[in-house]
Every structure is written in structure tokens, then in C-alpha cells.
Scaffold this motif. Structure first.
Motif, PDB file in Angstrom:
ATOM      1  N   TYR A 154      -4.037   9.326   1.273  1.00 34.07           N
ATOM      2  CA  TYR A 154      -2.968   8.495   1.836  1.00 34.07           C
ATOM      3  C   TYR A 154      -3.367   7.982   3.218  1.00 34.07           C
ATOM      4  N   SER A 170       1.996  -1.150   2.755  1.00 32.63           N
ATOM      5  CA  SER A 170       3.229  -0.479   3.148  1.00 32.63           C
ATOM      6  C   SER A 170       3.150   0.996   2.776  1.00 32.63           C
ATOM      7  N   ALA A 172       5.106   2.470   0.711  1.00 33.62           N
ATOM      8  CA  ALA A 172       5.246   2.532  -0.746  1.00 33.62           C
ATOM      9  C   ALA A 172       3.925   2.199  -1.443  1.00 33.62           C
ATOM     10  N   ASP A 173       3.189   1.229  -0.912  1.00 35.05           N
ATOM     11  CA  ASP A 173       1.880   0.883  -1.475  1.00 35.05           C
ATOM     12  C   ASP A 173       0.931   2.083  -1.404  1.00 35.05           C
ATOM     13  N   ALA A 175       1.644   5.247  -1.182  1.00 32.35           N
ATOM     14  CA  ALA A 175       2.074   6.312  -2.091  1.00 32.35           C
ATOM     15  C   ALA A 175       1.684   5.990  -3.529  1.00 32.35           C
ATOM     16  N   ALA A 176       1.809   4.713  -3.913  1.00 37.07           N
ATOM     17  CA  ALA A 176       1.478   4.323  -5.282  1.00 37.07           C
ATOM     18  C   ALA A 176      -0.020   4.419  -5.566  1.00 37.07           C
ATOM     19  N   ARG A 210      -1.963  -4.715  -2.339  1.00 37.41           N
ATOM     20  CA  ARG A 210      -1.836  -3.515  -3.175  1.00 37.41           C
ATOM     21  C   ARG A 210      -2.586  -3.677  -4.489  1.00 37.41           C
TER      22      ARG A 210
END
Length: 268
Positions: A154, A170, A172-173, A175-176, A210
Motif C-alpha cells: 500500500y 486515491s 480507494a485505488d 486499497a484495490a 488505477r
């Protein structure tokens, strides 16, 4: 008064943006804006801090643009206020060596101005410059429920936007993509090689960072291999330098305490 956010002192919605990759870039863990966020600053710097803080990401915050965009101070006063904000730990100018995506190794220096609502010390900025995203140093800004510690994968993803402005991810990016990045690092744990693989040979514009990184993580996944201890080699030339807020002279953070070179500090 200049300390009040009067309507005339707020940024216009039409405030110009800088060229892509330039302009205002916020740092993490800034916390919410409070009435006393800039109370420690001199009056002029306090006013300009509130003005800059209200601007969007990538807004132009050079002295000439800021002088035209607000009603109280001209260019000379704005330059002095920017120096005060730099010395107080709210602002740093940085240049990074960026690949142009031509495939022939051509690079250029890209310039950023980082803004922090929270005043940071020189050590924090030095770690930030080196891609180490420091943990929050102001407990009052933390949410009550602490998030779980993030993995090295991460962290490697989160710092890509600092190294290459065409790859802003971001939370969220990150984490994905974390699992795919972890699989990569399990085969080659050197974060420098990971960053190099993600950021070299980029196209002129990355429309979906992403998806682009997801593709690279899949297509450039290194093979299973035995790590060989590298021989000692001279340290490479730095790819990231801080700039003096006043005159633009580049240097390592330790040579620019307060974001100012020796000559500009002496003139203060």
C-alpha cells in the motif's frame, strides 16, 4: 480585517490552474480547517494561508498569480508572505526528475508546490520528499477509530503520485491494488525497482491511473527468482530536490531549513 474570510478575500471560482503536474498539491493528514489553524502566523502570512488553503488542487500559487487574485497585497508582499509560510512549515517547493514517456530515456524536471494546513518541521518535509509518508503527528486531527496499519505494498502505491504526477492514486485505488502490489513485492521486494517499473515509459497523459497501474502490475510481474546480493555501487544522483521558496535554488532538504537557502535566510 485581513484575518477575516470576507467575501472579497475568498478565492474566485475562476482562479487559474497551473499546467498539469504543477501548482498546489496538498499533503496528507491535514485535518479540518479551524479558526485558529493559522493563528501562529504574522497577519499577512495568516491572510495568504487562508487564501491558499481555500484554493483547489493544481491551482496556480506563484507570487504573480496570487497578487492578482486577492485584493490586499502586491507581488513583493506576497513573495515575503510565501517565505514566511515556508519558514513556518506550511509550504515547500520541489522539483522531481520525471520520465517523458518517449521510451528513449528522455527526462525533464517537473516542479511542484506542496501545501500543508498543518505546520510541519524540516524533518517531516525531508521524509516526505524521500517518499516516506509520515504518520500523523497531531493526535487531535485523528479520527476516533484508528485504521489498521497499511502494508508495504500500500505504501509503495501511495507514494507513486509523489514520484510521478501522472499517477495520482486515491486511498480507494491503493486499497484495490494492494493485493496485486503485494504479490509483486513478494517476488521482488525492492520498492525502488517497483517504483521504477510503474513510472518509466509512461505515455504523455495517463487518463486512468488505477487501471494503468493494474495493467502494469499484471503484465510486468517479475518471475520467481533467487535474490542476489548486489555489490556496493555509488549512490545514484537524486531524482528529487527541494527548492528555495524565494529564489528557486535547488538542494537537499538539510541545505534548505525552512525551505529557504542560506542567502535568502540572511536577507530575511
Amino acid at each position: 480585517m485581513a484575518t477575516e474570510n470576507s467575501i472579497s478575500g475568498l478565492p474566485s471560482p475562476a482562479h487559474p490552474l497551473a499546467n498539469p503536474g504543477y501548482g498546489k498539491r496538498g499533503t496528507q493528514d491535514q485535518g479540518p480547517l479551524r479558526r485558529d489553524s493559522f493563528a501562529h502566523l504574522p497577519l499577512r502570512a495568516r491572510y495568504l494561508a487562508g487564501f491558499i488553503d481555500a484554493l483547489p488542487e493544481q491551482a496556480a500559487i506563484d507570487a504573480k498569480t496570487l497578487a492578482k487574485a486577492q485584493p490586499l497585497y502586491g507581488q513583493a508582499a506576497v513573495r515575503s508572505a510565501l517565505n514566511e509560510l515556508s519558514a513556518a512549515g506550511h509550504l515547500r517547493r520541489v522539483r522531481r526528475l520525471s520520465d517523458l514517456g518517449t521510451g528513449n530515456g528522455t527526462t525533464r524536471w517537473v516542479f511542484h508546490t506542496y501545501w500543508s494546513r498543518v505546520a510541519r518541521d524540516d524533518d517531516w518535509w525531508a521524509r516526505f520528499l524521500d517518499g516516506d509518508v509520515p504518520e500523523t503527528e497531531h493526535p487531535e486531527h485523528q479520527v476516533p477509530e484508528q485504521p489498521k496499519p497499511r502494508s508495504d505494498a500500500y505504501a509503495c502505491l501511495a507514494q507513486l503520485g509523489l514520484r510521478e504526477p501522472r499517477l495520482p492514486l486515491s486511498a480507494a485505488d491503493c486499497a484495490a491494488l494492494e493485493a496485486a502490489a503485494a504479490a509483486w513485492l513478494a517476488r521482488d521486494p525492492d520498492p525502488r525497482l517497483f517504483t521504477q517499473a510503474m513510472t518509466t515509459g509512461l505515455p504523455g497523459t495517463v487518463h486512468a491511473p488505477r487501471a494503468f497501474i493494474a495493467t502494469r502490475l499484471r503484465d510486468k510481474l517479475p518471475p520467481h527468482r533467487i535474490r542476489i546480493t548486489p555489490t556496493d555501487a555509488p549512490a545514484p544522483a537524486p531524482h528529487t530536490l527541494m527548492e528555495c521558496t524565494e529564489c528557486g535554488r535547488p538542494g537537499r532538504p538539510e541545505a534548505l531549513p525552512g525551505g529557504l537557502c542560506r542567502g535568502c535566510r540572511g536577507r530575511g
